[in-house]
Design an enzyme around this catalytic site. Structure first.
Site, PDB file in Angstrom:
ATOM      1  N   ASP A 123      -0.282   5.216   0.908  1.00 44.92           N
ATOM      2  CA  ASP A 123      -0.585   6.183   1.961  1.00 44.92           C
ATOM      3  C   ASP A 123      -0.683   5.498   3.317  1.00 44.92           C
ATOM      4  O   ASP A 123      -1.457   4.555   3.495  1.00 44.92           O
ATOM      5  CB  ASP A 123      -1.908   6.897   1.660  1.00 44.92           C
ATOM      6  CG  ASP A 123      -1.806   7.808   0.448  1.00 44.92           C
ATOM      7  OD1 ASP A 123      -0.885   8.634   0.404  1.00 44.92           O
ATOM      8  OD2 ASP A 123      -2.655   7.679  -0.454  1.00 44.92           O
ATOM      9  N   ASP A 167      -1.519  -0.493   6.095  1.00 50.08           N
ATOM     10  CA  ASP A 167      -1.762   0.124   7.404  1.00 50.08           C
ATOM     11  C   ASP A 167      -3.224   0.153   7.800  1.00 50.08           C
ATOM     12  O   ASP A 167      -3.552   0.624   8.894  1.00 50.08           O
ATOM     13  CB  ASP A 167      -1.228   1.559   7.400  1.00 50.08           C
ATOM     14  CG  ASP A 167      -2.051   2.458   6.490  1.00 50.08           C
ATOM     15  OD1 ASP A 167      -2.669   3.411   7.000  1.00 50.08           O
ATOM     16  OD2 ASP A 167      -2.094   2.208   5.275  1.00 50.08           O
ATOM     17  N   ASP A 175       0.865  -1.164   0.000  1.00 50.18           N
ATOM     18  CA  ASP A 175       0.000   0.000   0.000  1.00 50.18           C
ATOM     19  C   ASP A 175       0.918   1.235   0.000  1.00 50.18           C
ATOM     20  O   ASP A 175       2.129   1.110   0.226  1.00 50.18           O
ATOM     21  CB  ASP A 175      -0.881  -0.030   1.256  1.00 50.18           C
ATOM     22  CG  ASP A 175      -1.614   1.264   1.478  1.00 50.18           C
ATOM     23  OD1 ASP A 175      -2.330   1.702   0.569  1.00 50.18           O
ATOM     24  OD2 ASP A 175      -1.443   1.853   2.565  1.00 50.18           O
TER      25      ASP A 175
END
Length: 222
Positions: free
Chosen positions: A9, A169, A7
């Site tokens: 961001d 995240d 991922d």
């Protein structure tokens, strides 16, 4: 061969300020009350139209469309003004990617809720961008946690789902990995908490990038 899908961001880059600024502009553009910072950051990982809809429930489609456009304009303007500083890499991110990139037994990929334009601008600022053999963005896929982005990474690399790991995240990343029958690893420095990541299927949660290679080896031994 194995596959590590990152991922962006909240995982590779710290874009919190950039996202909050842009979402604030989106709400102000249509005269709606701006959600608090925690609420805005909780939807990071979703594609932009879905994220705006989640934050501005019971808002008509035309207004939501204006908000999406306002977000994009603010995001683009801020990126032009700040350059790479708008979304700096987290400590250890580049080193971790470069270490994995030296291995001849795995591929690296990206699966992000960013637009293709936003992802391209970011990749152009990274000297190590060519280490990613395939990059998937929200423009070409349903929003996370739909597994479409991961499935495209698997097809592009020819790697079996059992040999692929998603690094992210948010619970959306973990759920996306599970839907694609892949393993996942969470990171503690992003937008969703450790317990939420574990509950969504993360095999483990990292506290720094130095733990990544060890976590991957543990997963691939099992």
């Amino acid at each position: 061969m194995k596959l590590v899908i990152f991922d962006v961001d909240g995982t590779l880059v710290d874009s919190q300020a950039h996202i909050v600024l842009s979402m604030t502009a989106a709400f102000e553009a249509v005269g709606l009350p701006v959600p608090d910072r925690d609420a805005i950051l909780s939807i990071v990982g979703l594609s932009l139209p879905l994220a705006v809809r989640e934050l501005a429930r019971n808002t008509d489609d035309a207004t939501l469309g204006h908000m999406v456009d306002a977000y994009k304009d603010a995001f683009h303007t801020h990126r032009l003004a700040q350059g790479a500083a708008a979304s700096p890499l987290y400590p250890g991110a580049e080193e971790a990617v470069r270490r994995l990139g030296t291995r001849d037994d795995l591929y690296l990929a990206i699966a992000t809720g960013k637009s293709r334009r936003g992802l391209t601008a970011l990749l152009e600022s990274w000297a190590f961008a060519d280490l990613f053999v395939t990059t998937q963005s929200a423009d070409d896929h349903p929003s996370k946690p739909h597994p479409s982005m991961v499935m495209s990474c698997l097809v592009d690399t020819g790697v079996d789902a059992s040999e692929a790991v998603v690094i992210g995240d948010t619970t959306y990343d973990m759920e996306m990995a599970r839907a694609a029958r892949c393993k996942s690893i969470g990171v503690s420095w992003g937008y969703h908490g450790r317990e939420a990541l574990i509950g969504a299927g993360a095999a483990t949660v990292l506290d720094d990038f130095g733990q990544l290679e060890g976590a991957l080896e543990t997963i691939w031994k099992d």
